[in-house]
Design a protein around this motif. Structure first.
Motif, mmCIF file in Angstrom:
data_model
loop_
_atom_site.group_PDB
_atom_site.id
_atom_site.type_symbol
_atom_site.label_atom_id
_atom_site.label_comp_id
_atom_site.label_asym_id
_atom_site.label_seq_id
_atom_site.Cartn_x
_atom_site.Cartn_y
_atom_site.Cartn_z
ATOM 1 N N LEU A 112 -13.259 -31.800 -65.225
ATOM 2 C CA LEU A 112 -13.767 -30.459 -64.905
ATOM 3 C C LEU A 112 -14.877 -30.541 -63.858
ATOM 4 O O LEU A 112 -14.946 -29.708 -62.945
ATOM 5 C CB LEU A 112 -14.286 -29.785 -66.170
ATOM 6 C CG LEU A 112 -14.802 -28.352 -66.018
ATOM 7 C CD1 LEU A 112 -13.697 -27.408 -65.582
ATOM 8 C CD2 LEU A 112 -15.421 -27.862 -67.328
ATOM 9 N N ASN A 113 -15.713 -31.551 -63.966
ATOM 10 C CA ASN A 113 -16.769 -31.744 -62.972
ATOM 11 C C ASN A 113 -16.178 -32.005 -61.591
ATOM 12 O O ASN A 113 -16.662 -31.477 -60.578
ATOM 13 C CB ASN A 113 -17.676 -32.899 -63.381
ATOM 14 C CG ASN A 113 -18.615 -32.540 -64.518
ATOM 15 O OD1 ASN A 113 -18.711 -31.391 -64.920
ATOM 16 N ND2 ASN A 113 -19.309 -33.533 -65.052
ATOM 17 N N ALA A 114 -15.134 -32.832 -61.535
ATOM 18 C CA ALA A 114 -14.501 -33.138 -60.249
ATOM 19 C C ALA A 114 -13.900 -31.871 -59.633
ATOM 20 O O ALA A 114 -14.028 -31.631 -58.424
ATOM 21 C CB ALA A 114 -13.427 -34.203 -60.439
ATOM 22 N N PHE A 115 -13.263 -31.040 -60.459
ATOM 23 C CA PHE A 115 -12.723 -29.767 -59.966
ATOM 24 C C PHE A 115 -13.834 -28.891 -59.406
ATOM 25 O O PHE A 115 -13.672 -28.250 -58.356
ATOM 26 C CB PHE A 115 -11.996 -29.040 -61.098
ATOM 27 C CG PHE A 115 -11.622 -27.621 -60.779
ATOM 28 C CD1 PHE A 115 -10.846 -27.316 -59.677
ATOM 29 C CD2 PHE A 115 -12.066 -26.575 -61.588
ATOM 30 C CE1 PHE A 115 -10.504 -26.000 -59.386
ATOM 31 C CE2 PHE A 115 -11.730 -25.261 -61.304
ATOM 32 C CZ PHE A 115 -10.946 -24.970 -60.202
ATOM 33 N N THR A 116 -14.970 -28.877 -60.083
ATOM 34 C CA THR A 116 -16.121 -28.091 -59.621
ATOM 35 C C THR A 116 -16.535 -28.517 -58.219
ATOM 36 O O THR A 116 -16.747 -27.674 -57.338
ATOM 37 C CB THR A 116 -17.300 -28.246 -60.597
ATOM 38 O OG1 THR A 116 -16.901 -27.851 -61.913
ATOM 39 C CG2 THR A 116 -18.491 -27.413 -60.151
ATOM 40 N N ILE A 117 -16.656 -29.813 -58.016
ATOM 41 C CA ILE A 117 -17.050 -30.333 -56.707
ATOM 42 C C ILE A 117 -16.052 -29.927 -55.630
ATOM 43 O O ILE A 117 -16.424 -29.413 -54.562
ATOM 44 C CB ILE A 117 -17.163 -31.872 -56.750
ATOM 45 C CG1 ILE A 117 -18.300 -32.319 -57.661
ATOM 46 C CG2 ILE A 117 -17.371 -32.430 -55.336
ATOM 47 C CD1 ILE A 117 -18.313 -33.822 -57.921
ATOM 48 N N LEU A 118 -14.776 -30.161 -55.896
ATOM 49 C CA LEU A 118 -13.748 -29.944 -54.882
ATOM 50 C C LEU A 118 -13.596 -28.466 -54.527
ATOM 51 O O LEU A 118 -13.455 -28.110 -53.355
ATOM 52 C CB LEU A 118 -12.417 -30.520 -55.368
ATOM 53 C CG LEU A 118 -12.413 -32.042 -55.564
ATOM 54 C CD1 LEU A 118 -11.093 -32.495 -56.173
ATOM 55 C CD2 LEU A 118 -12.662 -32.758 -54.245
ATOM 56 N N LEU A 119 -13.643 -27.578 -55.527
ATOM 57 C CA LEU A 119 -13.533 -26.150 -55.229
ATOM 58 C C LEU A 119 -14.766 -25.650 -54.493
ATOM 59 O O LEU A 119 -14.663 -24.840 -53.563
ATOM 60 C CB LEU A 119 -13.335 -25.350 -56.519
ATOM 61 C CG LEU A 119 -13.139 -23.839 -56.329
ATOM 62 C CD1 LEU A 119 -11.926 -23.558 -55.454
ATOM 63 C CD2 LEU A 119 -13.004 -23.120 -57.672
ATOM 64 N N ALA A 120 -15.931 -26.150 -54.885
ATOM 65 C CA ALA A 120 -17.159 -25.741 -54.193
ATOM 66 C C ALA A 120 -17.110 -26.130 -52.719
ATOM 67 O O ALA A 120 -17.543 -25.364 -51.853
ATOM 68 C CB ALA A 120 -18.374 -26.372 -54.867
ATOM 69 N N GLU A 121 -16.584 -27.311 -52.435
ATOM 70 C CA GLU A 121 -16.492 -27.743 -51.039
ATOM 71 C C GLU A 121 -15.492 -26.884 -50.272
ATOM 72 O O GLU A 121 -15.715 -26.548 -49.112
ATOM 73 C CB GLU A 121 -16.104 -29.222 -50.971
ATOM 74 C CG GLU A 121 -17.200 -30.161 -51.431
ATOM 75 C CD GLU A 121 -18.528 -29.930 -50.709
ATOM 76 O OE1 GLU A 121 -18.523 -29.770 -49.464
ATOM 77 O OE2 GLU A 121 -19.573 -29.882 -51.390
ATOM 78 N N GLU A 122 -14.387 -26.521 -50.924
ATOM 79 C CA GLU A 122 -13.410 -25.646 -50.278
ATOM 80 C C GLU A 122 -14.024 -24.293 -49.941
ATOM 81 O O GLU A 122 -13.755 -23.719 -48.875
ATOM 82 C CB GLU A 122 -12.193 -25.453 -51.186
ATOM 83 C CG GLU A 122 -11.162 -24.499 -50.612
ATOM 84 C CD GLU A 122 -10.029 -24.182 -51.571
ATOM 85 O OE1 GLU A 122 -9.280 -23.221 -51.310
ATOM 86 O OE2 GLU A 122 -9.886 -24.896 -52.591
ATOM 87 N N LEU A 123 -14.857 -23.783 -50.850
ATOM 88 C CA LEU A 123 -15.416 -22.440 -50.688
ATOM 89 C C LEU A 123 -16.774 -22.426 -49.988
ATOM 90 O O LEU A 123 -17.341 -21.358 -49.771
ATOM 91 C CB LEU A 123 -15.551 -21.778 -52.063
ATOM 92 C CG LEU A 123 -14.260 -21.601 -52.862
ATOM 93 C CD1 LEU A 123 -14.557 -20.989 -54.219
ATOM 94 C CD2 LEU A 123 -13.253 -20.748 -52.095
#
Length: 259
Positions: free
Chosen positions: A189-200
Motif C-alpha cells: 500500500l505504501n508503494a502504491f501511495t508513492i507511485l500514484l503521488a508521483e503520477e499526480l
C-alpha cells in the motif's frame, strides 16, 4: 464562539468525504471528526446495518452523514459506490482508505500464529485483498470524481509495520512481531501511495500514507496505547492539507516516517 473556532468548524463545509471501514473503530472516529469540520460524510462499511446506525447517530448530533454499503473487496460494491457518488454528489473531495484486516493472529498485540516461512496462503491472500487490492482498485475507480474536486485528498491508512526500515531494524518496536501478511500488505500500500503521488504530482490532488499509531480497537486490542480520538488525528491532518502540504509521504502526526 471565537472566530478561529468557527473557522475550524467550517473548514470542510461543502466537502464530500468517503471513509471505508467507517462504521466502527478508527474509521467511525474519522467520520465523526470530518463531520465536526463540516464535511458531508459517507460512512462506508460492508455491514449496512452498522453503517446506517453510525450515520444516524452522527445526524442526531447535528452532522451531515449518509450510510453506504461497501465491501471494498467486491467489484460490484466499488462500482455501486462510484454510481452513488456520481449520481448524488458528482464529486469526491476526500477519500480515506481505512478498511483493513489483520489475519496473522487474534489481534495486533498477539504474536503471529505462524512464522513467515509457514504463513498460510489463505491468510496472505485474504489480507492483500482487503489491505492492498481493495484500496488500490477503489482509488482507481473513484479517481475521476476526485479529479473534479478543487483539491482532492487521498489518505491511505497504512501502518509503521509497512515500513521496511522498521521491519529490518532490531531497535524498532515492531521488529519482534513478524506478521508476514499484514506487514507486506501495508508495504505494498505504501508503494502504491508513492507511485500514484508521483503520477499526480503537480496537480491539485494530494495522496499520503499514514500510521495512526497503536489504537485501542478490535484489531489493535485493549492493550494499545491510543484512544480512538488520538488514532484518528493523523488521518484528519492529511485529509485537510492545504495547498502547500506534502504529497507522496508516510506520516504519523507531523513526523515523516521512513519507507
Amino acid at each position: 464562539m471565537g472566530d478561529k473556532t468557527a473557522e475550524v468548524k467550517r473548514a470542510l463545509t461543502g466537502k464530500v468525504a468517503l471513509v471505508t471501514g467507517g462504521a466502527r473503530g478508527i474509521g467511525l472516529e474519522i467520520c465523526r471528526q470530518l463531520a465536526v469540520l463540516g464535511a458531508q460524510v459517507i460512512v462506508a462499511a460492508r455491514d449496512e446495518t452498522k453503517s446506517e446506525a453510525a450515520a444516524k447517530e452522527l445526524r442526531k448530533q447535528g452532522y451531515q452523514a449518509m450510510a453506504l454499503r461497501l465491501d471494498v473487496t467486491l467489484k460490484r460494491d466499488r462500482e455501486a459506490a462510484d454510481a452513488y457518488l456520481s449520481g448524488r454528489h458528482g464529486v469526491l473531495d476526500i477519500l480515506i482508505n481505512n478498511a483493513g484486516v489483520w489475519l496473522d493472529s487474534a489481534n495486533a498485540a498477539t504474536p503471529p500464529d505462524r512464522p513467515p516461512s509457514q504463513a498460510l496462503e489463505k491468510d496472505i491472500r485474504g489480507t492483500f485483498e482487503a489491505n492492498f487490492f481493495a484500496p488500490l482498485l477503489l482509488t482507481q475507480r473513484l479517481l475521476p470524481l476526485l479529479r473534479r474536486a478543487p483539491a482532492g485528498r487521498i489518505v491511505n491508512v497504512s501502518s509503521i509495520r509497512g515500513s521496511l526500515a522498521h521491519l529490518s531494524d532490531p531497535a524498532s518496536p515492531v521488529y519482534p512481531i513478524k506478521a508476514l501478511a499484514y506487514d507486506t500488505s501495508k508495504a505494498a500500500l505504501n508503494a502504491f501511495t508513492i507511485l500514484l503521488a508521483e503520477e499526480l504530482r503537480g496537480g491539485p490532488i494530494k495522496i499520503n500514507a499514514i500510521h495512526p499509531g497503536w489504537v485501542r480497537t478490535a484489531m489493535g486490542s485493549e492493550h494499545a496505547e491510543l484512544s480512538l480520538e488520538d488514532g484518528a488525528r493523523t488521518a484528519i491532518r492529511y485529509a485537510t492539507l492545504g495547498e502547500e502540504g506534502p504529497t507522496g509521504g508516510f506520516f504519523y502526526l507531523e513526523e515523516r516516517l521512513p519507507w
